[in-house]
Design an enzyme around this catalytic site. Structure first.
Site, PDB file in Angstrom:
ATOM      1  N   ASN A  71       0.823  -1.210   0.000  1.00  0.00           N
ATOM      2  CA  ASN A  71       0.000   0.000   0.000  1.00  0.00           C
ATOM      3  C   ASN A  71       0.853   1.255   0.000  1.00  0.00           C
ATOM      4  O   ASN A  71       0.591   2.209  -0.735  1.00  0.00           O
ATOM      5  CB  ASN A  71      -0.902   0.017   1.238  1.00  0.00           C
ATOM      6  CG  ASN A  71      -2.086  -0.920   1.138  1.00  0.00           C
ATOM      7  OD1 ASN A  71      -2.376  -1.457   0.081  1.00  0.00           O
ATOM      8  ND2 ASN A  71      -2.761  -1.124   2.254  1.00  0.00           N
ATOM      9  N   ARG A 402     -11.063  -4.153 -14.216  1.00  0.00           N
ATOM     10  CA  ARG A 402      -9.903  -4.962 -13.855  1.00  0.00           C
ATOM     11  C   ARG A 402     -10.317  -6.430 -13.922  1.00  0.00           C
ATOM     12  O   ARG A 402     -11.298  -6.822 -13.318  1.00  0.00           O
ATOM     13  CB  ARG A 402      -9.405  -4.665 -12.433  1.00  0.00           C
ATOM     14  CG  ARG A 402      -8.922  -3.254 -12.193  1.00  0.00           C
ATOM     15  CD  ARG A 402      -8.332  -3.134 -10.786  1.00  0.00           C
ATOM     16  NE  ARG A 402      -8.209  -1.761 -10.364  1.00  0.00           N
ATOM     17  CZ  ARG A 402      -7.150  -0.989 -10.600  1.00  0.00           C
ATOM     18  NH1 ARG A 402      -6.140  -1.489 -11.293  1.00  0.00           N
ATOM     19  NH2 ARG A 402      -7.098   0.248 -10.164  1.00  0.00           N
ATOM     20  N   ARG A 432      -5.450   1.934 -13.238  1.00  0.00           N
ATOM     21  CA  ARG A 432      -4.078   2.143 -12.770  1.00  0.00           C
ATOM     22  C   ARG A 432      -3.385   0.844 -12.372  1.00  0.00           C
ATOM     23  O   ARG A 432      -3.908   0.049 -11.614  1.00  0.00           O
ATOM     24  CB  ARG A 432      -4.089   3.116 -11.590  1.00  0.00           C
ATOM     25  CG  ARG A 432      -2.715   3.426 -11.025  1.00  0.00           C
ATOM     26  CD  ARG A 432      -2.805   4.462  -9.926  1.00  0.00           C
ATOM     27  NE  ARG A 432      -2.993   5.792 -10.458  1.00  0.00           N
ATOM     28  CZ  ARG A 432      -3.751   6.731  -9.882  1.00  0.00           C
ATOM     29  NH1 ARG A 432      -4.415   6.444  -8.783  1.00  0.00           N
ATOM     30  NH2 ARG A 432      -3.867   7.926 -10.422  1.00  0.00           N
ATOM     31  N   HIS A 462     -15.745   3.200 -14.877  1.00  0.00           N
ATOM     32  CA  HIS A 462     -15.506   2.458 -13.651  1.00  0.00           C
ATOM     33  C   HIS A 462     -16.719   1.639 -13.220  1.00  0.00           C
ATOM     34  O   HIS A 462     -16.629   0.805 -12.325  1.00  0.00           O
ATOM     35  CB  HIS A 462     -15.114   3.446 -12.539  1.00  0.00           C
ATOM     36  CG  HIS A 462     -14.622   2.811 -11.283  1.00  0.00           C
ATOM     37  ND1 HIS A 462     -15.345   2.820 -10.107  1.00  0.00           N
ATOM     38  CD2 HIS A 462     -13.483   2.132 -11.004  1.00  0.00           C
ATOM     39  CE1 HIS A 462     -14.673   2.186  -9.162  1.00  0.00           C
ATOM     40  NE2 HIS A 462     -13.544   1.756  -9.675  1.00  0.00           N
ATOM     41  N   TYR A 495     -12.322  -9.652  -2.061  1.00  0.00           N
ATOM     42  CA  TYR A 495     -12.998  -8.358  -2.023  1.00  0.00           C
ATOM     43  C   TYR A 495     -14.457  -8.568  -1.623  1.00  0.00           C
ATOM     44  O   TYR A 495     -15.143  -9.413  -2.197  1.00  0.00           O
ATOM     45  CB  TYR A 495     -12.975  -7.677  -3.396  1.00  0.00           C
ATOM     46  CG  TYR A 495     -11.679  -7.001  -3.773  1.00  0.00           C
ATOM     47  CD1 TYR A 495     -10.454  -7.479  -3.312  1.00  0.00           C
ATOM     48  CD2 TYR A 495     -11.676  -5.893  -4.608  1.00  0.00           C
ATOM     49  CE1 TYR A 495      -9.273  -6.871  -3.671  1.00  0.00           C
ATOM     50  CE2 TYR A 495     -10.488  -5.269  -4.978  1.00  0.00           C
ATOM     51  CZ  TYR A 495      -9.293  -5.764  -4.508  1.00  0.00           C
ATOM     52  OH  TYR A 495      -8.118  -5.156  -4.869  1.00  0.00           O
ATOM     53  N   ARG A 591     -13.818   2.533   4.374  1.00  0.00           N
ATOM     54  CA  ARG A 591     -12.633   1.687   4.522  1.00  0.00           C
ATOM     55  C   ARG A 591     -11.354   2.515   4.603  1.00  0.00           C
ATOM     56  O   ARG A 591     -10.497   2.267   5.423  1.00  0.00           O
ATOM     57  CB  ARG A 591     -12.512   0.709   3.350  1.00  0.00           C
ATOM     58  CG  ARG A 591     -11.345  -0.273   3.535  1.00  0.00           C
ATOM     59  CD  ARG A 591     -11.120  -1.134   2.308  1.00  0.00           C
ATOM     60  NE  ARG A 591     -10.295  -0.475   1.319  1.00  0.00           N
ATOM     61  CZ  ARG A 591     -10.552  -0.420   0.021  1.00  0.00           C
ATOM     62  NH1 ARG A 591     -11.655  -0.944  -0.451  1.00  0.00           N
ATOM     63  NH2 ARG A 591      -9.752   0.185  -0.811  1.00  0.00           N
ATOM     64  N   HIS A 619     -15.289  -3.464   0.073  1.00  0.00           N
ATOM     65  CA  HIS A 619     -15.213  -2.805  -1.226  1.00  0.00           C
ATOM     66  C   HIS A 619     -16.568  -2.332  -1.738  1.00  0.00           C
ATOM     67  O   HIS A 619     -16.621  -1.526  -2.670  1.00  0.00           O
ATOM     68  CB  HIS A 619     -14.586  -3.788  -2.233  1.00  0.00           C
ATOM     69  CG  HIS A 619     -14.192  -3.177  -3.534  1.00  0.00           C
ATOM     70  ND1 HIS A 619     -14.848  -3.435  -4.714  1.00  0.00           N
ATOM     71  CD2 HIS A 619     -13.192  -2.314  -3.847  1.00  0.00           C
ATOM     72  CE1 HIS A 619     -14.261  -2.774  -5.698  1.00  0.00           C
ATOM     73  NE2 HIS A 619     -13.266  -2.079  -5.207  1.00  0.00           N
TER      74      HIS A 619
END
Length: 720
Positions: A71, A402, A432, A462, A495, A591, A619
């Site tokens: 992270n 993704r 990204r 997204h 997730y 989160r 998530h």
């Protein structure tokens, strides 16, 4: 009827006719936000606190140390890099709290130094000894006996030595390029013949195991860090030279990608070129071991053109991402107890154990699935695989943000295209750090005949949407899936996300229109059961928040509940402050980043903020409004950040089934309960962990409780 239209995300009224900020913001104090960058570091501190928790299985603690390291790397590569770029280019506009980028960068540096030292201490003094107590030792070369050293000598020469590439630095050899995030050894050597001192750089090969397994001893599994093995065989790499000193170091570079789409005809070609440039981004952090001498450090500072503030002097070992490997050791007793995802009740096989008909199940009513407690493979994946094979399915349209190249989702789209169906895949290749992978499988889809489009210029797509068009008795029906997470079978296991399946015509028309606009022209139309960014989502949420404020002012019960990954957008935060001032109960479950200050008298005393971290990455995004007894609840892909609301295509879908509304409400009840383990945010920006009660008893683990609830539903179905 007018009031109902105000709440409908698809109203035709002019947006500008409804003022969501009727009361002047002058009533709100000036310094009402928390710094977003410092808040992100506070999130990573919460990850670190899990690693420090002796109540957690020790291999999970090692995994959290690795997550913290990973992270922080991304934080420097993107957020810190962005601040530095703004300073260098003269575009250093004030941050969200009105401070200069240079001042925030100084704060970040101080806090990041503190956290990295705490991270190193957690490994050295807590997790490493706990692993040793459990029979897993990470040892140094000095602790090895002669037999171990001989075996390691053989391993070094057969497996390591051939791939090492020592690079000298002298007048004939310029200082080598240091790749981002690579682990390196800085070596000082003396020429035995001339007496001249030289410098060499040696990269620790990233393709080799970071921890080399030794022969077990008395039932104890032992590992030697790879850099320790290499460091103790440097004489073999520099024959005829005297090795004077060696130290580990690691460089972080700016690896954010900037694409000027308006000036680019071929987005993929531009992105591929930018990915090459990413490798050569300017340095932004230098990590060194705490025993590095000043001579070596001065050389690195000079050659890498980096400042002393950007140097992080740490006790070894560097780059604890390597603990991901250790965390995969097969010791069930040192991991979380297994959670086995169940097939959603609606999609479970029939009495004869035949495979469920996903379409028939959805026709019976909306289906809400909760991953990873409920299986992605037997819900989302099964939905698309059945669609690919079904001769009555005419078209499949899907967004992909993704995923993985070997994904069954991608394969289902390929199978559908090869079967002659119309297939549209809206691929976001600018996701990204997944850009290169996305380019590869996007081209794979194109070769199979899938219509691949890359969305709208200037916007990332997204939203998580899938639409299947099926012919039934001469009529076309739309089967829709709107999710909060990516169509990625691998991440779906770790997730936490929701997905809604529906055959509702209204949702089908909304998705059809949205897909048409994404593959063609800009988004302008309104929708009926969706809230869509960038044009309408923020306005729609502000309307709902403001409606709760008016209800509170009229003496009606009023409540807003929001679950997101990040809460940063100032307009949304200010609306929540105004609602709180009117007496609305506001519960925020976040989160990561939170710029909202809860519990400030006169501004936010009715706002509560909680954070839950654990074995799964929280998530999902949920937005719930009491609406005077007629709850309005949405799930979707959007966080409360500028990029999500202004520069991305996001979609929320309204959940209408009363049972689903109740399920989401019950989840919120559990998350916000004082009996549930969580972090509480104070008005000063400090997050305090509450994991035990007054008697020291562990509080409820929400993720364990959620898994138990799903399994109870399955058992209840089996009994019936």
């Amino acid at each position: 009827m007018i009031e109902q239209e105000v709440l409908d995300p698809g109203i035709d009224a002019d947006d500008d006719d409804f003022d969501v900020s009727e009361e002047a913001d002058a009533l709100l104090p000036e310094h009402r936000y928390l710094d977003r960058e410092v808040s992100w570091l506070a999130f990573n501190q919460r990850v670190l606190e899990l690693a420090e928790d002796p109540n957690l299985p020790v291999l999970e603690r090692a995994n959290f140390l690795a997550i913290f390291a990973s992270n922080l790397d991304e934080f420097f590569m993107v957020r810190v890099a962005g601040l530095k770029r703004r300073i260098v280019t003269g575009l250093a506009v004030p941050t969200n709290v009105g401070r200069s980028a240079a001042d925030v960068l100084s704060d970040i540096s101080a806090e990041a130094h503190r956290l990295q030292l705490r991270h190193a201490e957690a490994w050295t003094s807590a997790v490493k000894p706990a692993l040793a107590d459990a029979g897993i030792q990470v040892v140094a070369w000095d602790a090895l006996g002669e037999d171990d050293r001989e075996r390691m000598y053989d391993y070094f020469h057969s497996q390591v030595f051939p791939v090492l590439m020592p690079l000298a630095v002298d007048p004939a050899h310029p200082f080598p390029y240091i790749s981002g995030l690579s682990l390196n050894l800085a070596i000082r050597i003396r020429n035995a013949r001339t007496g001249r001192q030289e410098f060499a750089r040696l990269k620790v090969p990233p393709m080799l195991p970071r921890f080399v397994e030794l022969v077990p001893q008395d039932g104890v599994v032992r590992y030697l860090p790879l850099e320790d093995l290499i460091s103790n065989h440097l004489d073999d790499l520099f024959p005829g030279m005297e090795v004077l000193d060696h130290h580990a170091f690691r460089l972080t570079r700016n690896e954010d990608v900037v694409i000027e789409e308006d000036e680019t005809e071929n987005l993929i070609q531009a992105l591929e070129a930018e990915l090459l440039r990413r490798r050569f981004g300017p340095p932004i952090r230098l990590e060194i071991t705490d025993d590095m001498d000043e001579l070596t450090l001065d050389l690195l500072l000079k050659e890498l053109d980096i400042t002393a503030q950007e140097v992080y002097r740490l006790p070894g070992p560097l780059d604890l991402r390597g603990l991901f490997d250790l965390a995969r050791i097969d010791r069930p007793d040192l991991h979380y107890k297994p959670h086995l995802p169940t097939t959603p009740v609606a999609f479970q096989p029939g009495d004869n154990n035949e495979r469920a008909d996903i379409f028939a199940s959805i026709r019976k009513g909306d289906v809400l699935v909760h991953h990873p407690y409920e299986s992605f493979a037997t819900s989302v994946q099964a939905f698309l695989e059945q669609a690919a094979k079904d001769p009555h399915v005419l078209a499949i349209k899907q967004t992909l943000y993704r995923t993985s190249g070997d994904s069954p989702i991608v394969q289902a789209l390929i199978d559908a295209a090869e079967a002659g169906k119309q297939v549209l895949a809206l691929v976001e290749i600018k996701a990204r750090f997944d850009e290169a992978n996305n380019i590869l499988w996007a081209r794979k889809l194109e070769k199979a005949g899938v219509h691949v489009v890359y969305g709208l210029v200037g916007l990332k797509t997204h939203c998580k949407l899938a639409l299947v068009i099926r012919e039934e008795n001469g009529v076309l029906r739309s089967y829709s899936h709107v999710g909060t997470g990516n169509y990625n079978p691998k991440t779906s296991r770790i997730y936490e996300d929701f997905g809604l399946f529906t055959v509702d015509d209204q949702v089908g028309r909304d998705l059809t229109r949205l897909f048409n606009e994404l593959s063609g022209y800009a988004i302008e139309k309104k929708f009926k059961r969706l809230l869509v960014a960038p044009l309408h989502l923020r306005k729609g949420l502000l309307r709902h928040i403001d409606k709760e404020r008016h209800n509170a002012q009229e003496g009606k019960p009023a409540r807003v509940r929001i679950k997101v990954n990040s809460m940063v957008d100032e307009q949304i935060i200010d609306a929540l402050y105004r609602a709180s001032q009117a007496g609305v109960t506001v519960e925020v479950w976040v989160r990561g980043i939170c710029s909202l200050k809860p519990g400030v008298p006169g501004m936010s005393e009715h706002i509560t903020v909680r954070s839950i971290l654990g074995r799964y990455l929280e998530h999902s995004r949920i937005f719930a409004f009491d609406n005077d007894g007629d709850p309005q609840v949405f799930i979707g892909s959007a966080d409360m950040m500028h990029r999500n609301l202004d520069r991305r295509v996001e979609a929320l879908v309204r959940v209408v089934d009363p049972a689903h509304v109740k399920e989401l409400s019950s989840l919120f009840d559990l998350a916000m309960s004082d009996k549930t383990s969580s972090w509480h945010l104070g008005a000063d920006g400090e997050w305090i962990r509450h994991s035990t009660d007054a008697e020291g008893k562990l509080l409820v683990d929400m993720q364990d409780r959620s898994m138990s609830a799903v399994q109870r539903r399955r058992r209840a179905r089996a009994v019936r």
